[in-house]
Design a protein around this motif. Structure first.
Motif, PDB file in Angstrom:
ATOM      1  N   SER A  54       0.886  -1.232  -0.113  1.00 51.86           N
ATOM      2  CA  SER A  54      -0.078   0.060   0.020  1.00 51.86           C
ATOM      3  C   SER A  54       1.102   1.208   0.002  1.00 51.86           C
ATOM      4  N   LYS A 138      -6.762  -3.803   2.709  1.00 49.66           N
ATOM      5  CA  LYS A 138      -6.130  -2.355   1.960  1.00 49.66           C
ATOM      6  C   LYS A 138      -5.357  -1.583   2.657  1.00 49.66           C
ATOM      7  N   GLU A 139      -5.031  -1.584   3.908  1.00 51.27           N
ATOM      8  CA  GLU A 139      -4.112  -0.927   4.723  1.00 51.27           C
ATOM      9  C   GLU A 139      -2.855  -1.227   4.610  1.00 51.27           C
ATOM     10  N   ALA A 142      -1.895  -3.213  -1.914  1.00 59.54           N
ATOM     11  CA  ALA A 142      -2.921  -2.500  -2.859  1.00 59.54           C
ATOM     12  C   ALA A 142      -3.147  -3.247  -4.100  1.00 59.54           C
TER      13      ALA A 142
END
Length: 210
Positions: A54, A138-139, A142
Motif C-alpha cells: 500500500s 487495503k491498509e 494495494a
C-alpha cells in the motif's frame, strides 16, 4: 504496532530477550519473521505471486514484495505466521499445506531503520491461479501480480534486468482494476542480494521436484 514485543536474537539465532518492534528496528536487533511465497502452476508453467504494498505503508510503500509476510511476536512460532496470509490476502491456508524452505537471513539497512531478520520461508503451491481468490487488506496491500517464475528468479539472481508482471490493483472506489507492468529490481522491496538468491534457489529446487 511499534509497541508489539518481539524476541531478539544474535546472528546465530541464540535468544537474547524481548524488545518492542520500534526498538528492534532502531537498534538493529536480529528477530524472526514469517515469509510465504505463493506459486501457481498452470499448464506446466509456474507463476510466482507478489503483493504490491500500500502507498500508505510506513516502510517501502508502493513496492512489490513477498506474497505475504510479517513479524513473529514474542509468544509466536512460525506456525502462527500463517495468519499473515489470511489477514493480508484473505486466503485461509493451513500451515500443513506449506512447504518449508528453511530460515534465511535478510538485512535491510537504511537511515533510521536497521532490519536484521531470521526469515522462516515457506512455499504454498497452488494448482491453478483460479484457486487464489484474493481479498486484500487495503491498509497493507494495494494489489497482486504474478510473474513467470523463471523470469523472476533470473531477476533476483541478477541474470536479467527486468520481468513482466500482471494482475490487479485496487482503485480508490474499492474495485479491482487490471494491472500490468515491466518491473526492475528497484521496484522490489530492497531485500539483501543473498536473501533473494537463496530464495530463488530453494524455490527452484522444490518446484523441480513437485
Amino acid at each position: 504496532m511499534e509497541t508489539e514485543e518481539l524476541n531478539i536474537f544474535d546472528e546465530y539465532r541464540n535468544l537474547l530477550g524481548i524488545e518492542t518492534r520500534e526498538d528492534v528496528h532502531r537498534k538493529g536487533h536480529w528477530h524472526e519473521t514469517f515469509h510465504c511465497w505463493i506459486v501457481s502452476r498452470e499448464e506446466g508453467a509456474d507463476r510466482i505471486h507478489l503483493q504490491l504494498r500500500s502507498s500508505n505503508k510506513k516502510d517501502f510503500p508502493g513496492l512489490f514484495d513477498i506474497t505475504a509476510a510479517g513479524h513473529l511476536l514474542s509468544k509466536e512460532t512460525p506456525m502462527d505466521g500463517v495468519r499473515e496470509v489470511e489477514e493480508e490476502l484473505g486466503l485461509a491456508i493451513a500451515f500443513e499445506d506449506l512447504i518449508p524452505l528453511g530460515v534465511i537471513k535478510d538485512q535491510i539497512h537504511q537511515e533510521g531503520f536497521i532490519d536484521n531478520e531470521h526469515c522462516h520461508n515457506f512455499l504454498y503451491l497452488a494448482k491453478e491461479n483460479s484457486d487464489l481468490r484474493f481479498e486484500l487488506q487495503k491498509e497493507e496491500v494495494a494489489g497482486m501480480v504474478s510473474a513467470d517464475f523463471q523470469a523472476f528468479s533470473e531477476l533476483c539472481m541478477g541474470k536479467r534486468g527486468q520481468a513482466a508482471v500482471e494482475g490487479f490493483k485496487m482503485a480508490d472506489d474499492g474495485t479491482a482494476e487490471p494491472f500490468a507492468k515491466t518491473i526492475r529490481k528497484t521496484d522490489l522491496v530492497p531485500h539483501s542480494q543473498s536473501y533473494l538468491e537463496q530464495v530463488a534457489v530453494r524455490l527452484k529446487q522444490v518446484l523441480e521436484k513437485a
